[in-house]
Design a protein around this motif. Structure first.
Motif, PDB file in Angstrom:
ATOM      1  N   CYS A   1       0.707  -1.245  -0.186  1.00  0.00           N
ATOM      2  CA  CYS A   1      -0.053   0.171   0.178  1.00  0.00           C
ATOM      3  C   CYS A   1       0.869   1.225   0.021  1.00  0.00           C
ATOM      4  O   CYS A   1       0.761   2.105  -0.714  1.00  0.00           O
ATOM      5  CB  CYS A   1      -0.957   0.208   1.240  1.00  0.00           C
ATOM      6  N   LYS A   2       1.867   1.155   0.849  1.00  0.00           N
ATOM      7  CA  LYS A   2       2.970   2.352   0.681  1.00  0.00           C
ATOM      8  C   LYS A   2       3.470   2.678  -0.420  1.00  0.00           C
ATOM      9  O   LYS A   2       3.548   3.929  -0.912  1.00  0.00           O
ATOM     10  CB  LYS A   2       4.027   2.124   2.018  1.00  0.00           C
ATOM     11  N   SER A   3       3.773   1.524  -1.176  1.00  0.00           N
ATOM     12  CA  SER A   3       4.628   1.788  -2.368  1.00  0.00           C
ATOM     13  C   SER A   3       3.673   2.101  -3.346  1.00  0.00           C
ATOM     14  O   SER A   3       3.999   2.862  -4.438  1.00  0.00           O
ATOM     15  CB  SER A   3       5.378   0.506  -2.951  1.00  0.00           C
ATOM     16  N   ASN A   4       2.441   2.021  -3.335  1.00  0.00           N
ATOM     17  CA  ASN A   4       1.300   2.254  -4.158  1.00  0.00           C
ATOM     18  C   ASN A   4       0.417   3.555  -3.871  1.00  0.00           C
ATOM     19  O   ASN A   4      -0.545   4.074  -4.637  1.00  0.00           O
ATOM     20  CB  ASN A   4       0.301   1.360  -4.621  1.00  0.00           C
ATOM     21  N   GLU A   5       0.974   4.244  -2.729  1.00  0.00           N
ATOM     22  CA  GLU A   5       0.433   5.612  -2.105  1.00  0.00           C
ATOM     23  C   GLU A   5      -1.082   5.451  -2.011  1.00  0.00           C
ATOM     24  O   GLU A   5      -1.894   6.353  -2.360  1.00  0.00           O
ATOM     25  CB  GLU A   5       0.831   6.883  -3.135  1.00  0.00           C
ATOM     26  N   VAL A   6      -1.511   4.322  -1.241  1.00  0.00           N
ATOM     27  CA  VAL A   6      -2.863   4.095  -1.099  1.00  0.00           C
ATOM     28  C   VAL A   6      -2.907   3.465   0.377  1.00  0.00           C
ATOM     29  O   VAL A   6      -1.817   3.234   0.932  1.00  0.00           O
ATOM     30  CB  VAL A   6      -3.665   3.215  -1.828  1.00  0.00           C
ATOM     31  N   THR A   7      -3.940   3.814   1.022  1.00  0.00           N
ATOM     32  CA  THR A   7      -4.162   3.291   2.541  1.00  0.00           C
ATOM     33  C   THR A   7      -4.558   1.705   2.520  1.00  0.00           C
ATOM     34  O   THR A   7      -5.101   1.321   1.465  1.00  0.00           O
ATOM     35  CB  THR A   7      -5.062   4.040   3.124  1.00  0.00           C
TER      36      THR A   7
ATOM     37  N   LEU B   1      -5.147  -2.597  -9.463  1.00  0.00           N
ATOM     38  CA  LEU B   1      -4.379  -1.384  -9.115  1.00  0.00           C
ATOM     39  C   LEU B   1      -4.844   0.153  -9.712  1.00  0.00           C
ATOM     40  O   LEU B   1      -4.755   1.037  -8.777  1.00  0.00           O
ATOM     41  CB  LEU B   1      -2.979  -1.713  -9.591  1.00  0.00           C
ATOM     42  N   GLU B   2      -5.466   0.065 -10.672  1.00  0.00           N
ATOM     43  CA  GLU B   2      -5.968   1.356 -11.353  1.00  0.00           C
ATOM     44  C   GLU B   2      -7.121   1.585 -10.471  1.00  0.00           C
ATOM     45  O   GLU B   2      -7.154   3.044 -10.057  1.00  0.00           O
ATOM     46  CB  GLU B   2      -6.436   1.320 -12.990  1.00  0.00           C
ATOM     47  N   ASN B   3      -7.762   0.512 -10.098  1.00  0.00           N
ATOM     48  CA  ASN B   3      -9.176   0.970  -9.188  1.00  0.00           C
ATOM     49  C   ASN B   3      -8.871   1.530  -7.945  1.00  0.00           C
ATOM     50  O   ASN B   3      -9.077   2.341  -7.243  1.00  0.00           O
ATOM     51  CB  ASN B   3      -9.689  -0.336  -8.976  1.00  0.00           C
ATOM     52  N   LEU B   4      -7.670   0.902  -7.342  1.00  0.00           N
ATOM     53  CA  LEU B   4      -7.153   1.251  -6.113  1.00  0.00           C
ATOM     54  C   LEU B   4      -6.663   2.667  -6.084  1.00  0.00           C
ATOM     55  O   LEU B   4      -7.215   3.774  -5.301  1.00  0.00           O
ATOM     56  CB  LEU B   4      -5.714   0.672  -5.671  1.00  0.00           C
ATOM     57  N   ARG B   5      -6.034   3.107  -7.160  1.00  0.00           N
ATOM     58  CA  ARG B   5      -5.614   4.640  -7.410  1.00  0.00           C
ATOM     59  C   ARG B   5      -6.791   5.549  -7.433  1.00  0.00           C
ATOM     60  O   ARG B   5      -6.832   6.671  -6.868  1.00  0.00           O
ATOM     61  CB  ARG B   5      -4.658   4.759  -8.407  1.00  0.00           C
ATOM     62  N   SER B   6      -7.597   5.185  -8.240  1.00  0.00           N
ATOM     63  CA  SER B   6      -8.781   5.888  -8.412  1.00  0.00           C
ATOM     64  C   SER B   6      -9.731   6.275  -7.183  1.00  0.00           C
ATOM     65  O   SER B   6     -10.311   7.074  -6.625  1.00  0.00           O
ATOM     66  CB  SER B   6      -9.642   5.442  -9.618  1.00  0.00           C
TER      67      SER B   6
ATOM     68  N   GLN C   1      -8.455   5.756  -4.063  1.00  0.00           N
ATOM     69  CA  GLN C   1      -7.932   6.689  -3.242  1.00  0.00           C
ATOM     70  C   GLN C   1      -8.243   7.994  -3.193  1.00  0.00           C
ATOM     71  O   GLN C   1      -8.663   8.746  -2.102  1.00  0.00           O
ATOM     72  CB  GLN C   1      -6.487   6.110  -3.233  1.00  0.00           C
ATOM     73  N   SER C   2      -8.142   8.516  -4.635  1.00  0.00           N
ATOM     74  CA  SER C   2      -8.506   9.890  -4.735  1.00  0.00           C
ATOM     75  C   SER C   2      -9.964  10.079  -4.409  1.00  0.00           C
ATOM     76  O   SER C   2     -10.042  11.346  -3.795  1.00  0.00           O
ATOM     77  CB  SER C   2      -8.121  10.315  -6.304  1.00  0.00           C
TER      78      SER C   2
END
Length: 427
Positions: free
Chosen positions: A228-234, A295-300, A302-303
Protein backbone atom coordinates in the motif's frame (compact mmCIF):
# COMPACT_ATOMS: atom_id res chain seq x y z
CA UNK A 1 -19.52 10.03 46.12
CA UNK A 2 -19.61 11.49 42.61
CA UNK A 3 -20.78 14.81 41.25
CA UNK A 4 -24.15 14.21 39.60
CA UNK A 5 -23.91 15.00 35.85
CA UNK A 6 -26.62 14.93 33.20
CA UNK A 7 -26.76 15.49 29.49
CA UNK A 8 -29.37 14.99 26.83
CA UNK A 9 -28.53 12.38 24.20
CA UNK A 10 -27.58 13.80 20.82
CA UNK A 11 -29.55 12.79 17.71
CA UNK A 12 -27.12 10.02 16.67
CA UNK A 13 -26.99 8.62 20.20
CA UNK A 14 -30.78 8.57 20.45
CA UNK A 15 -30.98 6.75 17.13
CA UNK A 16 -28.55 4.08 18.38
CA UNK A 17 -30.35 3.83 21.73
CA UNK A 18 -33.74 3.26 20.11
CA UNK A 19 -36.65 2.55 22.44
CA UNK A 20 -34.73 0.07 24.58
CA UNK A 21 -36.45 -3.03 23.17
CA UNK A 22 -33.71 -3.98 20.67
CA UNK A 23 -30.00 -4.24 21.48
CA UNK A 24 -27.36 -2.29 19.54
CA UNK A 25 -24.27 -3.69 21.22
CA UNK A 26 -20.55 -3.70 20.56
CA UNK A 27 -18.08 -6.21 21.97
CA UNK A 28 -14.29 -6.00 22.37
CA UNK A 29 -12.70 -9.39 23.16
CA UNK A 30 -9.10 -9.82 24.32
CA UNK A 31 -6.94 -12.70 25.59
CA UNK A 32 -4.62 -12.42 28.59
CA UNK A 33 -1.95 -14.80 29.89
CA UNK A 34 -1.70 -14.76 33.67
CA UNK A 35 -3.77 -15.44 36.76
CA UNK A 36 -6.33 -12.94 38.04
CA UNK A 37 -8.45 -12.28 41.07
CA UNK A 38 -12.00 -11.03 40.73
CA UNK A 39 -11.28 -8.24 43.26
CA UNK A 40 -8.46 -6.91 41.04
CA UNK A 41 -10.66 -6.93 37.93
CA UNK A 42 -13.44 -5.14 39.81
CA UNK A 43 -11.00 -2.55 41.15
CA UNK A 44 -9.63 -1.85 37.63
CA UNK A 45 -13.20 -1.51 36.32
CA UNK A 46 -13.99 0.91 39.17
CA UNK A 47 -10.93 2.98 38.23
CA UNK A 48 -12.00 3.41 34.60
CA UNK A 49 -15.52 4.23 35.81
CA UNK A 50 -14.05 6.85 38.12
CA UNK A 51 -12.20 8.45 35.22
CA UNK A 52 -15.12 8.38 32.72
CA UNK A 53 -18.46 9.65 34.07
CA UNK A 54 -20.50 8.14 31.20
CA UNK A 55 -19.29 4.64 32.16
CA UNK A 56 -21.30 5.21 35.36
CA UNK A 57 -24.33 6.72 33.61
CA UNK A 58 -27.85 5.35 33.56
CA UNK A 59 -30.48 6.52 31.07
CA UNK A 60 -33.41 8.53 32.38
CA UNK A 61 -36.25 10.09 30.37
CA UNK A 62 -37.65 13.59 30.91
CA UNK A 63 -41.32 14.59 30.71
CA UNK A 64 -41.08 14.79 26.90
CA UNK A 65 -39.69 11.24 26.87
CA UNK A 66 -36.26 12.50 25.75
CA UNK A 67 -33.42 10.26 27.02
CA UNK A 68 -30.58 11.69 29.13
CA UNK A 69 -27.28 10.26 30.32
CA UNK A 70 -27.60 10.53 34.07
CA UNK A 71 -24.66 10.08 36.43
CA UNK A 72 -25.92 9.84 39.98
CA UNK A 73 -24.07 10.49 43.24
CA UNK A 74 -23.64 6.83 44.10
CA UNK A 75 -22.40 4.94 41.10
CA UNK A 76 -23.32 1.39 40.12
CA UNK A 77 -20.39 -0.90 39.32
CA UNK A 78 -19.85 -2.44 35.89
CA UNK A 79 -21.47 -5.91 36.11
CA UNK A 80 -19.06 -8.86 35.76
CA UNK A 81 -20.12 -12.28 34.48
CA UNK A 82 -17.68 -15.19 35.02
CA UNK A 83 -17.70 -18.47 33.13
CA UNK A 84 -15.11 -21.27 33.04
CA UNK A 85 -12.97 -21.33 29.90
CA UNK A 86 -13.55 -24.55 27.99
CA UNK A 87 -12.19 -23.89 24.50
CA UNK A 88 -10.40 -21.37 22.23
CA UNK A 89 -13.48 -20.05 20.44
CA UNK A 90 -15.70 -19.57 23.45
CA UNK A 91 -15.23 -15.81 23.20
CA UNK A 92 -17.10 -15.91 19.88
CA UNK A 93 -20.11 -17.65 21.47
CA UNK A 94 -20.05 -15.16 24.33
CA UNK A 95 -19.76 -12.24 21.88
CA UNK A 96 -22.94 -13.31 20.08
CA UNK A 97 -24.67 -13.78 23.45
CA UNK A 98 -23.64 -10.24 24.42
CA UNK A 99 -24.95 -8.78 21.13
CA UNK A 100 -28.39 -10.10 21.95
CA UNK A 101 -28.53 -9.18 25.63
CA UNK A 102 -30.37 -5.94 26.30
CA UNK A 103 -28.95 -3.33 28.64
CA UNK A 104 -31.25 -2.59 31.55
CA UNK A 105 -30.04 1.01 31.32
CA UNK A 106 -32.46 2.51 33.82
CA UNK A 107 -30.81 0.46 36.58
CA UNK A 108 -27.35 -0.53 35.28
CA UNK A 109 -24.55 1.14 33.30
CA UNK A 110 -24.37 0.86 29.50
CA UNK A 111 -21.31 -1.38 29.80
CA UNK A 112 -20.60 -4.83 31.24
CA UNK A 113 -17.69 -7.27 31.49
CA UNK A 114 -17.35 -10.99 30.79
CA UNK A 115 -14.48 -13.06 32.20
CA UNK A 116 -13.99 -16.41 30.47
CA UNK A 117 -11.75 -17.74 33.21
CA UNK A 118 -8.96 -20.21 32.48
CA UNK A 119 -6.01 -21.55 34.50
CA UNK A 120 -3.27 -19.64 32.67
CA UNK A 121 -5.17 -17.99 29.84
CA UNK A 122 -8.35 -15.94 30.20
CA UNK A 123 -10.50 -14.40 27.51
CA UNK A 124 -12.27 -11.22 28.53
CA UNK A 125 -14.92 -9.10 26.83
CA UNK A 126 -16.13 -5.56 27.23
CA UNK A 127 -19.70 -5.31 25.95
CA UNK A 128 -21.20 -1.84 25.66
CA UNK A 129 -24.19 -0.12 24.10
CA UNK A 130 -23.17 1.58 20.86
CA UNK A 131 -24.89 4.82 21.93
CA UNK A 132 -22.26 5.09 24.68
CA UNK A 133 -19.17 5.21 22.44
CA UNK A 134 -17.37 4.05 19.32
CA UNK A 135 -14.46 1.63 18.85
CA UNK A 136 -11.91 4.41 19.29
CA UNK A 137 -13.19 5.34 22.76
CA UNK A 138 -13.44 1.68 23.71
CA UNK A 139 -9.77 1.07 22.83
CA UNK A 140 -8.90 3.97 25.15
CA UNK A 141 -10.72 2.50 28.15
CA UNK A 142 -9.38 -0.99 27.35
CA UNK A 143 -5.85 0.47 27.51
CA UNK A 144 -6.64 2.11 30.87
CA UNK A 145 -8.24 -1.07 32.22
CA UNK A 146 -5.09 -3.10 31.44
CA UNK A 147 -2.80 -0.46 32.98
CA UNK A 148 -4.75 -0.34 36.23
CA UNK A 149 -5.25 -4.13 36.32
CA UNK A 150 -1.46 -4.44 36.17
CA UNK A 151 -0.73 -1.63 38.60
CA UNK A 152 -3.56 -0.16 40.72
CA UNK A 153 -1.58 3.01 41.49
CA UNK A 154 -1.32 4.02 37.79
CA UNK A 155 -2.71 7.49 37.26
CA UNK A 156 -5.05 7.40 34.25
CA UNK A 157 -6.28 10.96 34.77
CA UNK A 158 -9.88 12.19 34.70
CA UNK A 159 -12.02 12.74 31.65
CA UNK A 160 -13.58 16.13 31.15
CA UNK A 161 -16.78 14.74 29.59
CA UNK A 162 -18.57 16.14 26.54
CA UNK A 163 -21.69 17.76 27.95
CA UNK A 164 -23.39 18.64 24.67
CA UNK A 165 -22.90 19.94 21.14
CA UNK A 166 -21.30 23.11 22.55
CA UNK A 167 -18.29 21.03 23.67
CA UNK A 168 -17.69 19.81 20.12
CA UNK A 169 -18.73 22.60 17.78
CA UNK A 170 -16.68 25.80 18.23
CA UNK A 171 -18.77 28.73 19.54
CA UNK A 172 -18.16 30.94 16.47
CA UNK A 173 -19.78 28.24 14.27
CA UNK A 174 -22.48 27.14 16.71
CA UNK A 175 -23.63 30.71 17.37
CA UNK A 176 -23.32 31.95 13.79
CA UNK A 177 -26.75 32.95 12.47
CA UNK A 178 -25.72 31.89 8.96
CA UNK A 179 -24.59 28.40 10.05
CA UNK A 180 -27.71 27.96 12.19
CA UNK A 181 -29.99 28.81 9.25
CA UNK A 182 -28.01 26.53 6.95
CA UNK A 183 -28.23 23.62 9.41
CA UNK A 184 -31.97 24.17 9.93
CA UNK A 185 -32.60 24.37 6.20
CA UNK A 186 -30.69 21.16 5.41
CA UNK A 187 -32.33 19.47 8.41
CA UNK A 188 -35.86 20.42 7.28
CA UNK A 189 -35.11 19.36 3.71
CA UNK A 190 -33.85 15.96 4.86
CA UNK A 191 -36.77 15.48 7.27
CA UNK A 192 -39.27 16.22 4.50
CA UNK A 193 -37.51 13.90 2.03
CA UNK A 194 -37.42 11.08 4.59
CA UNK A 195 -41.18 11.37 5.08
CA UNK A 196 -41.77 10.61 1.40
CA UNK A 197 -39.32 7.76 0.87
CA UNK A 198 -41.38 4.57 0.56
CA UNK A 199 -40.52 1.99 3.24
CA UNK A 200 -41.80 -1.52 3.84
CA UNK A 201 -44.38 -2.20 6.53
CA UNK A 202 -41.90 -4.23 8.54
CA UNK A 203 -38.16 -4.73 8.87
CA UNK A 204 -36.33 -7.50 7.02
CA UNK A 205 -36.23 -10.73 9.03
CA UNK A 206 -32.58 -10.87 10.14
CA UNK A 207 -32.73 -14.55 11.15
CA UNK A 208 -29.51 -15.90 12.72
CA UNK A 209 -26.56 -13.58 13.32
CA UNK A 210 -23.00 -14.87 12.99
CA UNK A 211 -19.39 -13.85 13.60
CA UNK A 212 -16.46 -14.99 11.45
CA UNK A 213 -13.02 -14.10 12.83
CA UNK A 214 -9.59 -14.74 11.33
CA UNK A 215 -6.05 -13.39 11.44
CA UNK A 216 -3.43 -12.67 8.81
CA UNK A 217 0.08 -13.55 9.93
CA UNK A 218 2.72 -10.94 10.59
CA UNK A 219 4.69 -11.47 7.34
CA UNK A 220 1.62 -11.05 5.09
CA UNK A 221 0.32 -8.10 7.16
CA UNK A 222 3.70 -6.39 6.72
CA UNK A 223 3.82 -7.13 2.98
CA UNK A 224 0.33 -5.68 2.58
CA UNK A 225 1.33 -2.49 4.41
CA UNK A 226 4.45 -2.18 2.19
CA UNK A 227 2.39 -2.81 -0.95
CA UNK A 228 0.00 0.00 0.00
CA UNK A 229 2.85 2.40 0.86
CA UNK A 230 4.61 1.80 -2.45
CA UNK A 231 1.36 2.41 -4.37
CA UNK A 232 0.45 5.46 -2.24
CA UNK A 233 -2.87 4.07 -1.10
CA UNK A 234 -4.08 3.29 2.40
CA UNK A 235 -4.64 -0.23 3.72
CA UNK A 236 -8.21 0.94 4.22
CA UNK A 237 -8.66 1.62 0.50
CA UNK A 238 -6.97 -1.67 -0.45
CA UNK A 239 -9.28 -3.69 1.81
CA UNK A 240 -12.35 -1.75 0.61
CA UNK A 241 -11.41 -2.54 -3.00
CA UNK A 242 -10.84 -6.22 -2.15
CA UNK A 243 -14.16 -6.39 -0.30
CA UNK A 244 -16.10 -4.80 -3.19
CA UNK A 245 -14.51 -7.21 -5.66
CA UNK A 246 -15.28 -10.17 -3.38
CA UNK A 247 -18.94 -9.15 -3.02
CA UNK A 248 -19.21 -8.81 -6.80
CA UNK A 249 -17.67 -12.24 -7.38
CA UNK A 250 -19.88 -13.99 -4.80
CA UNK A 251 -23.15 -12.10 -5.25
CA UNK A 252 -22.92 -11.22 -8.94
CA UNK A 253 -25.54 -8.71 -10.05
CA UNK A 254 -27.08 -8.73 -6.55
CA UNK A 255 -24.03 -6.84 -5.21
CA UNK A 256 -24.55 -3.08 -4.72
CA UNK A 257 -20.91 -2.03 -5.29
CA UNK A 258 -21.15 0.20 -2.22
CA UNK A 259 -19.40 0.04 1.12
CA UNK A 260 -19.90 2.60 3.87
CA UNK A 261 -16.77 3.47 5.83
CA UNK A 262 -16.83 5.35 9.11
CA UNK A 263 -14.32 8.19 9.39
CA UNK A 264 -13.02 9.04 12.86
CA UNK A 265 -14.52 12.41 13.84
CA UNK A 266 -11.45 13.10 16.01
CA UNK A 267 -9.49 13.80 12.83
CA UNK A 268 -11.63 16.90 12.24
CA UNK A 269 -13.02 17.91 15.60
CA UNK A 270 -9.95 18.28 17.80
CA UNK A 271 -12.14 19.10 20.81
CA UNK A 272 -12.91 15.36 20.99
CA UNK A 273 -9.93 13.75 22.66
CA UNK A 274 -8.87 10.13 22.14
CA UNK A 275 -10.09 9.17 25.59
CA UNK A 276 -13.45 10.92 25.36
CA UNK A 277 -16.38 8.53 25.68
CA UNK A 278 -18.26 9.54 22.54
CA UNK A 279 -20.19 7.80 19.75
CA UNK A 280 -20.62 10.30 16.93
CA UNK A 281 -19.43 9.01 13.54
CA UNK A 282 -18.94 10.45 10.07
CA UNK A 283 -19.40 8.25 6.99
CA UNK A 284 -18.26 8.07 3.40
CA UNK A 285 -19.42 5.58 0.76
CA UNK A 286 -16.89 3.93 -1.57
CA UNK A 287 -17.47 2.10 -4.85
CA UNK A 288 -15.19 0.54 -7.44
CA UNK A 289 -15.04 0.61 -11.23
CA UNK A 290 -15.21 -2.90 -12.64
CA UNK A 291 -13.73 -1.82 -15.98
CA UNK A 292 -10.39 -1.01 -14.34
CA UNK A 293 -7.62 -3.34 -13.20
CA UNK A 294 -7.27 -3.81 -9.42
CA UNK A 295 -4.35 -1.39 -9.18
CA UNK A 296 -5.95 1.32 -11.36
CA UNK A 297 -9.06 0.97 -9.27
CA UNK A 298 -7.08 1.35 -6.06
CA UNK A 299 -5.62 4.67 -7.16
CA UNK A 300 -8.92 6.00 -8.42
CA UNK A 301 -10.68 4.92 -5.20
CA UNK A 302 -7.94 6.53 -3.11
CA UNK A 303 -8.44 9.93 -4.75
CA UNK A 304 -12.21 9.57 -4.39
CA UNK A 305 -11.79 8.73 -0.68
CA UNK A 306 -9.57 11.79 -0.18
CA UNK A 307 -12.03 14.03 -2.02
CA UNK A 308 -15.01 12.77 -0.02
CA UNK A 309 -13.13 12.91 3.28
CA UNK A 310 -12.00 16.48 2.69
CA UNK A 311 -15.64 17.54 2.23
CA UNK A 312 -16.74 16.09 5.57
CA UNK A 313 -17.80 18.77 8.00
CA UNK A 314 -18.48 17.36 11.47
CA UNK A 315 -19.71 20.68 12.83
CA UNK A 316 -22.45 21.39 10.31
CA UNK A 317 -23.36 17.65 10.26
CA UNK A 318 -23.90 17.73 14.01
CA UNK A 319 -25.88 20.96 13.83
CA UNK A 320 -28.10 19.54 11.09
CA UNK A 321 -28.76 16.40 13.12
CA UNK A 322 -29.45 18.34 16.30
CA UNK A 323 -32.06 20.40 14.43
CA UNK A 324 -33.84 17.20 13.40
CA UNK A 325 -34.84 15.50 16.64
CA UNK A 326 -38.52 15.58 15.61
CA UNK A 327 -37.65 13.52 12.50
CA UNK A 328 -35.96 10.78 14.55
CA UNK A 329 -38.82 8.26 14.35
CA UNK A 330 -39.19 8.58 10.57
CA UNK A 331 -35.45 8.29 10.11
CA UNK A 332 -35.24 5.18 12.31
CA UNK A 333 -38.16 3.60 10.44
CA UNK A 334 -36.41 4.30 7.13
CA UNK A 335 -33.20 2.63 8.34
CA UNK A 336 -35.06 -0.37 9.71
CA UNK A 337 -37.60 -0.97 6.95
CA UNK A 338 -36.00 0.63 3.90
CA UNK A 339 -34.35 -1.51 1.23
CA UNK A 340 -30.63 -2.12 1.77
CA UNK A 341 -28.50 -0.16 -0.67
CA UNK A 342 -24.97 -1.11 0.37
CA UNK A 343 -23.06 -4.35 0.66
CA UNK A 344 -21.48 -3.79 4.01
CA UNK A 345 -20.00 -1.42 6.50
CA UNK A 346 -16.23 -1.60 6.69
CA UNK A 347 -14.17 -0.14 9.50
CA UNK A 348 -10.40 -0.31 9.93
CA UNK A 349 -9.22 0.62 13.43
CA UNK A 350 -5.59 0.46 12.27
CA UNK A 351 -2.78 -0.35 14.65
CA UNK A 352 -3.89 -0.86 18.24
CA UNK A 353 -1.35 1.00 20.38
CA UNK A 354 -1.71 -1.11 23.51
CA UNK A 355 1.38 -2.71 25.10
CA UNK A 356 1.74 -6.47 24.97
CA UNK A 357 3.90 -7.15 28.06
CA UNK A 358 2.85 -6.03 31.54
CA UNK A 359 4.43 -6.82 34.90
CA UNK A 360 1.67 -9.17 36.07
CA UNK A 361 0.42 -10.62 32.75
CA UNK A 362 0.76 -10.39 28.98
CA UNK A 363 -1.80 -9.59 26.29
CA UNK A 364 -1.87 -12.55 23.93
CA UNK A 365 -4.16 -10.82 21.44
CA UNK A 366 -6.90 -8.24 21.03
CA UNK A 367 -9.60 -9.39 18.63
CA UNK A 368 -11.28 -6.84 16.38
CA UNK A 369 -14.48 -5.48 17.93
CA UNK A 370 -17.86 -6.59 16.61
CA UNK A 371 -21.09 -4.63 16.58
CA UNK A 372 -24.64 -5.41 15.51
CA UNK A 373 -27.92 -3.54 15.80
CA UNK A 374 -31.43 -3.27 14.40
CA UNK A 375 -30.93 -0.41 11.91
CA UNK A 376 -30.87 -2.05 8.48
CA UNK A 377 -28.21 -4.25 6.90
CA UNK A 378 -26.12 -5.82 9.67
CA UNK A 379 -23.20 -6.90 7.43
CA UNK A 380 -20.07 -5.36 8.97
CA UNK A 381 -16.36 -6.01 8.72
CA UNK A 382 -13.98 -4.60 11.32
CA UNK A 383 -10.20 -4.89 10.95
CA UNK A 384 -7.48 -4.00 13.42
CA UNK A 385 -3.78 -4.79 13.75
CA UNK A 386 -2.20 -5.86 17.02
CA UNK A 387 1.32 -7.20 17.52
CA UNK A 388 1.81 -7.01 13.75
CA UNK A 389 -1.10 -9.28 12.83
CA UNK A 390 -4.24 -8.11 11.08
CA UNK A 391 -7.40 -9.42 12.69
CA UNK A 392 -10.76 -9.51 10.88
CA UNK A 393 -14.21 -9.71 12.46
CA UNK A 394 -16.94 -10.26 9.88
CA UNK A 395 -20.46 -9.95 11.28
CA UNK A 396 -23.68 -10.65 9.44
CA UNK A 397 -27.17 -12.12 9.52
CA UNK A 398 -28.61 -14.91 7.38
CA UNK A 399 -31.48 -12.64 6.28
CA UNK A 400 -29.07 -10.13 4.71
CA UNK A 401 -26.03 -12.19 3.76
CA UNK A 402 -26.17 -15.99 4.16
CA UNK A 403 -23.31 -17.45 6.21
CA UNK A 404 -22.07 -19.56 3.27
CA UNK A 405 -21.77 -16.41 1.11
CA UNK A 406 -19.94 -14.61 3.94
CA UNK A 407 -17.40 -17.47 4.08
CA UNK A 408 -16.98 -17.27 0.30
CA UNK A 409 -16.42 -13.48 0.56
CA UNK A 410 -13.82 -14.02 3.28
CA UNK A 411 -11.96 -16.56 1.11
CA UNK A 412 -12.14 -14.26 -1.90
CA UNK A 413 -10.74 -11.29 0.06
CA UNK A 414 -7.82 -13.45 1.22
CA UNK A 415 -7.28 -14.70 -2.34
CA UNK A 416 -7.16 -11.12 -3.67
CA UNK A 417 -4.55 -10.19 -1.03
CA UNK A 418 -2.50 -13.27 -1.97
CA UNK A 419 -2.67 -12.57 -5.73
CA UNK A 420 -1.77 -8.87 -5.33
CA UNK A 421 1.20 -9.64 -3.06
CA UNK A 422 2.45 -12.38 -5.41
CA UNK A 423 2.05 -10.00 -8.32
CA UNK A 424 4.20 -7.36 -6.62
CA UNK A 425 6.78 -9.99 -5.58
CA UNK A 426 7.13 -11.09 -9.23
CA UNK A 427 7.24 -7.59 -10.66
Amino acid sequence: MNQPIKRRLLFGERMLLGDGTEPFNAVIPFRLRGTFKLADIQRALAQIQKKHPWLRALITHDEKNIPWFDVQETSISIPVRIIPRQHENQWQEESTKEWHTLFNYEKLPLIRFVWIKGEEVSDMLFAFHHCLCDGGSAMAFLDEFLKTLDNPSTDIGTENPILGIQDVVPAHILNSRKQQLKAKFIGRLAATAIRFIPVGKKAIDRQDDYLINWKVDEAVSQQLISYCKSNEVTVNTFLSAALLQAFRKVKGSAAFNKISCPVDIRRFATQIKNDHIFAFGLMIVVSSNEKMSFLENLRSMQSSVERKTSKLNPYITMMVMESGHDALNNFTKLLKNGKSSNDCMFSNLGRIQIPHEYKEFSVDTIFSPSVIGPLGNTTTMVVSTYRGKMDFSFVGSEGYLPYTEALAIRDEVMQIIKVQLEYIAVS
